[in-house]
Every structure is written in structure tokens, then in C-alpha cells.
Design a protein around this motif. Structure first.
Motif, PDB file in Angstrom:
ATOM      1  N   THR A 321      86.922  12.105 -71.815  1.00 21.73           N
ATOM      2  CA  THR A 321      85.706  11.599 -71.192  1.00 21.73           C
ATOM      3  C   THR A 321      85.969  11.156 -69.760  1.00 21.73           C
ATOM      4  O   THR A 321      87.092  10.819 -69.399  1.00 21.73           O
ATOM      5  CB  THR A 321      85.144  10.389 -71.968  1.00 21.73           C
ATOM      6  N   HIS A 322      84.892  11.121 -68.985  1.00 18.63           N
ATOM      7  CA  HIS A 322      84.911  10.532 -67.641  1.00 18.63           C
ATOM      8  C   HIS A 322      84.088   9.257 -67.717  1.00 18.63           C
ATOM      9  O   HIS A 322      82.882   9.295 -67.955  1.00 18.63           O
ATOM     10  CB  HIS A 322      84.308  11.512 -66.646  1.00 18.63           C
ATOM     11  N   ARG A 323      84.750   8.109 -67.529  1.00 16.73           N
ATOM     12  CA  ARG A 323      84.063   6.815 -67.638  1.00 16.73           C
ATOM     13  C   ARG A 323      84.362   5.941 -66.418  1.00 16.73           C
ATOM     14  O   ARG A 323      84.352   4.719 -66.508  1.00 16.73           O
ATOM     15  CB  ARG A 323      84.496   6.114 -68.928  1.00 16.73           C
ATOM     16  N   GLY A 324      84.599   6.580 -65.309  1.00 20.36           N
ATOM     17  CA  GLY A 324      84.955   5.863 -64.097  1.00 20.36           C
ATOM     18  C   GLY A 324      86.389   6.168 -63.713  1.00 20.36           C
ATOM     19  O   GLY A 324      87.259   6.281 -64.583  1.00 20.36           O
ATOM     20  N   ILE A 325      86.649   6.316 -62.438  1.00 19.02           N
ATOM     21  CA  ILE A 325      87.973   6.710 -61.953  1.00 19.02           C
ATOM     22  C   ILE A 325      88.833   5.466 -61.730  1.00 19.02           C
ATOM     23  O   ILE A 325      88.442   4.540 -61.029  1.00 19.02           O
ATOM     24  CB  ILE A 325      87.857   7.517 -60.643  1.00 19.02           C
ATOM     25  N   ILE A 326      90.021   5.474 -62.329  1.00 21.23           N
ATOM     26  CA  ILE A 326      90.977   4.372 -62.185  1.00 21.23           C
ATOM     27  C   ILE A 326      92.004   4.774 -61.130  1.00 21.23           C
ATOM     28  O   ILE A 326      92.668   5.809 -61.258  1.00 21.23           O
ATOM     29  CB  ILE A 326      91.677   4.057 -63.514  1.00 21.23           C
ATOM     30  N   THR A 327      92.147   3.943 -60.083  1.00 25.71           N
ATOM     31  CA  THR A 327      93.060   4.277 -58.986  1.00 25.71           C
ATOM     32  C   THR A 327      94.075   3.180 -58.710  1.00 25.71           C
ATOM     33  O   THR A 327      94.831   3.285 -57.740  1.00 25.71           O
ATOM     34  CB  THR A 327      92.265   4.549 -57.692  1.00 25.71           C
ATOM     35  N   ASN A 328      94.089   2.130 -59.525  1.00 25.67           N
ATOM     36  CA  ASN A 328      95.036   1.035 -59.287  1.00 25.67           C
ATOM     37  C   ASN A 328      96.098   0.994 -60.377  1.00 25.67           C
ATOM     38  O   ASN A 328      96.171   1.897 -61.225  1.00 25.67           O
ATOM     39  CB  ASN A 328      94.299  -0.305 -59.197  1.00 25.67           C
TER      40      ASN A 328
END
Length: 431
Positions: A321-328
Motif C-alpha cells: 500500500t501507499h499510505r504516505g511517503i516516509i523520508t526520515n
């Protein structure tokens, strides 16, 4: 909508690590107190789930105000402007009940044994069904009032169940169904596994030797990752901006993901790639302190990174799923720290390159584990293919390509290299 970025140029992450840190701290305290007072497994599980999720939910709503993000598709000014649509609400309830009915039929049809966790989960869900229906109805009524596009997947499915086929948005129906297929497959498995692991964790005795401590820490990490997964699958909500933006639409992605989980891993992955011979790392050199100590530390670090890469999702973790991009967190360094850490953990614990059967068996086991690694490589690539449809992920991938660990290492190697190859052309033919 303008993309928000961190000071270093990364797209802004979808989560807030401060709320997650509070929830994680309370979770660790819960497990410590539960072991200290000898709490029961069901009580510990209930308190642990609450102590982790509630602080994150409150922090996200009160401090971060995630419910006001444009990505939620909600406009709270509509709450007083729009009249409550009883007809649309009823259609959505029919869609929700249809999903529950389909799941119930599927769970009831599963054969016992292999799918026992699903049957037990279904029994638990059936016992709490009135509460689930009430909570679902209240949530749908609230969110419907402020949705910019209130004709969501539940409305489209409910309309189809009422035989109103004309004018349906079947893509919304597909995405809703696929999202529930993902939840319906993974949530019972993770929930049941979590219950089992918590029971073992509370009754286990920690022996103060290197191998036992490493094993205990690894089991504790498994416990934490399972709990985060359960929370992630359970809390897919627009109100928290943790809803499913889109399910993975790459068929290969589904194949390589599902084969890594029960019961398919026991049916296909493990028989096809038997990389273990029963001897772990501690069987080979667990008594050799000068070698076991750094090796055990690497095992703990690998699982620590794996756990970090899971916990940093907060309430957003789920497969396919795509539930928001995590970049940290560890995602500052690479796009797939969890898969890298998993692979390292298996190599460090299974030590397939060592075998009592000789070098040929060791080589064969190593090739088998490489085969498993290929599955996770394919999972990573199919996930990227899915997420690249979001400009935020495309920007994040471009940033990692320039600033990730591999890019930094490549830059240092080129700078340190005594040989410099210059392939620039001058536009003139060499004599």
C-alpha cells in the motif's frame, strides 16, 4: 499543492517522529512493567496496543494536526456548510457491511490447520461485531460530512450491491476491495502471531550469557515489529492521514510479497530455497568470545535497524500500500533499510557459508539465501514502481540517488581513487 521539503532538500516525511517516540517509549515501559508484575498475555496485549497508538493519535491530531492536511481529502469547513446526507450515509453503511460479510464468508470457508489464525481472528471479530459496526457507522458519518469527494469506495461498492451499476467508479471499488484484501490477509496473521509472541515473551527467562541475550533481544524486536504492523493494518483512517492512498497495482509485487508470508512461504519459498542446515551462528562460534561478541553485536544491530525501519512508520506500516511517503529515520540513508537489514540478519544468523557437509553444501546454501534475497529485491523494485506514481516519492528517490549511503560511498571512492578517467570529448577528432 506545493511539495514541502526538509532543510536538506528531502521531501517532508508523512510521519512525526516525536509522537512515535512517545508511543514507543510507553510501549517499552508497558512490556517492562508487564514482565515485572507478571501480567497476563491478553491484558498486556491490550495495554501495549493502547499505549503505543493513543499517544501517537493524540499527538498527530493535537500537535501535528494531520486531519487538516490536504492529503486527507477532507475540508473541515464543510462540517457546518453541508447538510447531512442520510441516503449517501446509508449506501456507505451497506458498502461497509458488504465488506465485513465477504470477509466473514472467506474466513469461515478456510480449512482448519494452516489458516487457524484467521479462524480465531474471525471468532474474535464476530464477538466484537456490534462495537465494530457502531464505531464504523460513527466514523463514516463524521468523515462523510467533511470529505471533498464524499462518493468514495464505500459509496461506490454500496451502490453496486444495491444493483445501481450505471455510473459507478469501478476504480474506487477496486482500490477499496484490494485494500481490504491486504488488511484481511495480513491483520489476522500479524494479530495472532503477536498474541503468541507476547505470551512467550512474558514467560521467558533471560539467561545472562551472550547467545541468550542476543536471542532475547531479537525476540523482543520481533514483538515490537509485530505490534507496529498490527496497529498499521488496523488504523487506515483519513482522519489520521493514514488511509490507503492506493494499493499496489503491480501483479509481480503481490506475488513476491505474498510468497514471503504464511502459508505461502511454507509451501513455496522455504522448500524452493532451503538455505539452512539447522546450525546457527552460535553453534559455530558461540563459545569463542572474541568472535561471538562482535558477531552477536552485528546480529543485534541488523535487527535493530530492521525494527527502527518499522517503528518509524508509526501508524502507517503495511504491505502493498501507499499510505504516505516516509523520508526520515533510516530512510534518510536508503530507500529500503528494512529489506537490507533483514537480509543481513539472515546471513548473520543462518551463516549458510558454513556447513558440516563441506564447501559444496555451504555454496548451495549460500545460493539459496541469495535466491531469497532476490525475492526481497523484487519486492523493493515493485514497491518503487508503485510509489513512483506519487511525485513526492519520485523526488525522494532522486534525493536518495544523490545523498543516500551508496551515493556518498561512491563519491568517496571516486575522490580517493588514485586513477582519474576523463571521458569528456572536445568535439575534435584525435590525431
Amino acid at each position: 499543492m506545493k511539495m514541502q521539503i526538509h532543510a536538506d532538500g528531502r521531501p517532508r516525511t508523512a510521519n512525526d517522529p516525536r509522537g512515535i517516540a512517545i508511543g514507543f517509549t510507553l510501549l517499552i515501559l508497558t512490556f517492562a512493567i508487564a514482565r515485572l508484575v507478571g501480567a497476563s498475555a491478553p491484558a498486556t496485549m491490550a495495554v501495549a496496543l493502547t499505549s503505543y497508538t493513543l499517544p501517537i493519535i493524540l499527538y498527530d491530531l493535537i500537535v501535528t494536526k494531520v486531519h487538516r492536511r490536504p492529503s486527507t481529502g477532507l475540508d473541515w469547513s464543510l462540517f457546518h456548510k453541508r447538510a447531512f446526507d442520510t441516503s449517501r450515509f446509508a449506501v456507505k453503511l451497506i458498502g461497509m457491511c458488504g465488506i465485513y460479510a465477504i470477509l466473514g464468508i472467506v474466513y469461515a470457508s478456510l480449512p482448519p490447520g494452516v489458516f487457524e489464525l484467521y479462524r480465531l481472528f474471525a471468532i474474535g471479530a464476530l464477538l466484537t461485531l456490534p462495537l465494530l459496526l457502531l464505531a464504523g457507522a460513527i466514523y463514516i458519518a463524521l468523515i462523510d460530512q467533511v470529505m471533498i469527494d464524499p462518493r468514495d469506495g464505500y459509496f461506490e461498492l454500496g451502490s453496486a450491491l444495491l444493483l445501481r451499476f450505471r455510473g459507478r467508479d469501478w476504480l474506487k471499488v477496486r482500490d477499496l476491495v484490494l485494500g481490504w484484501v491486504i488488511k484481511g490477509f495480513f491483520l489476522p496473521q500479524m494479530f495472532g502471531s503477536l498474541a503468541i509472541i507476547i505470551s512467550r515473551f512474558l514467560t521467558s527467562t533471560l539467561e545472562w550469557n551472550l547467545v541468550a541475550v542476543v536471542a532475547w533481544l531479537a525476540n523482543a524486536a520481533i514483538l515490537i515489529t509485530l505490534l507496529v504492523a498490527v496497529c498499521g493494518y488496523a488504523l487506515t483512517m483519513r482522519l489520521l492521514d493514514t488511509h490507503i492512498r492506493s494499493p499496489n497495482n503491480v501483479p509481480l509485487g503481490w506475488l513476491v510479497c505474498l510468497v514471503c508470508y504464511a502459508p505461502f512461504n511454507a509451501l513455496f519459498l522455504h522448500p524452493l530455497f532451503p538455505y539452512e542446515d539447522g546450525l546457527k551462528w552460535h553453534h559455530w562460534f558461540g563459545d569463542v568470545v572474541w568472535l561471538a561478541a562482535p558477531w552477536g553485536l552485528m546480529v543485534v544491530l541488523a535487527y535493530g535497524i530492521w525494527t527502527w525501519a518499522t517503528v518509524i512508520y508509526g501508524l502507517r506500516w503495511s504491505n502493498l500500500t501507499h499510505r504516505g511517503i516516509i523520508t526520515n529515520g533510516p530512510y534518510c540513508f536508503t530507500k529500503h533499510p528494512d529489506y537490507i537489514a533483514k537480509s543481513l540478519f539472515w546471513w548473520l544468523t543462518a551463516v549458510p557459508f558454513l556447513s558440516v557437509e563441506g564447501w559444496f553444501a555451504a555454496a548451495a546454501h549460500s545460493l539459496m539465501l541469495i535466491g531469497v534475497n532476490v525475492f526481497y529485491y523484487l519486492r523493493a523494485k515493485t514497491e518503487e514502481r508503485h510509489l513512483m506514481q506519487d511525485p513526492v516519492y519520485a523526488a525522494y528517490a532522486a534525493w536518495i540517488a544523490k545523498h543516500g549511503v551508496l551515493a556518498r560511498l561512491r563519491g568517496k571512492i571516486l575522490v580517493a581513487s588514485p586513477v582519474s578517467l576523463d571521458f569528456r570529448t572536445t568535439g575534435e577528432r584525435d590525431a
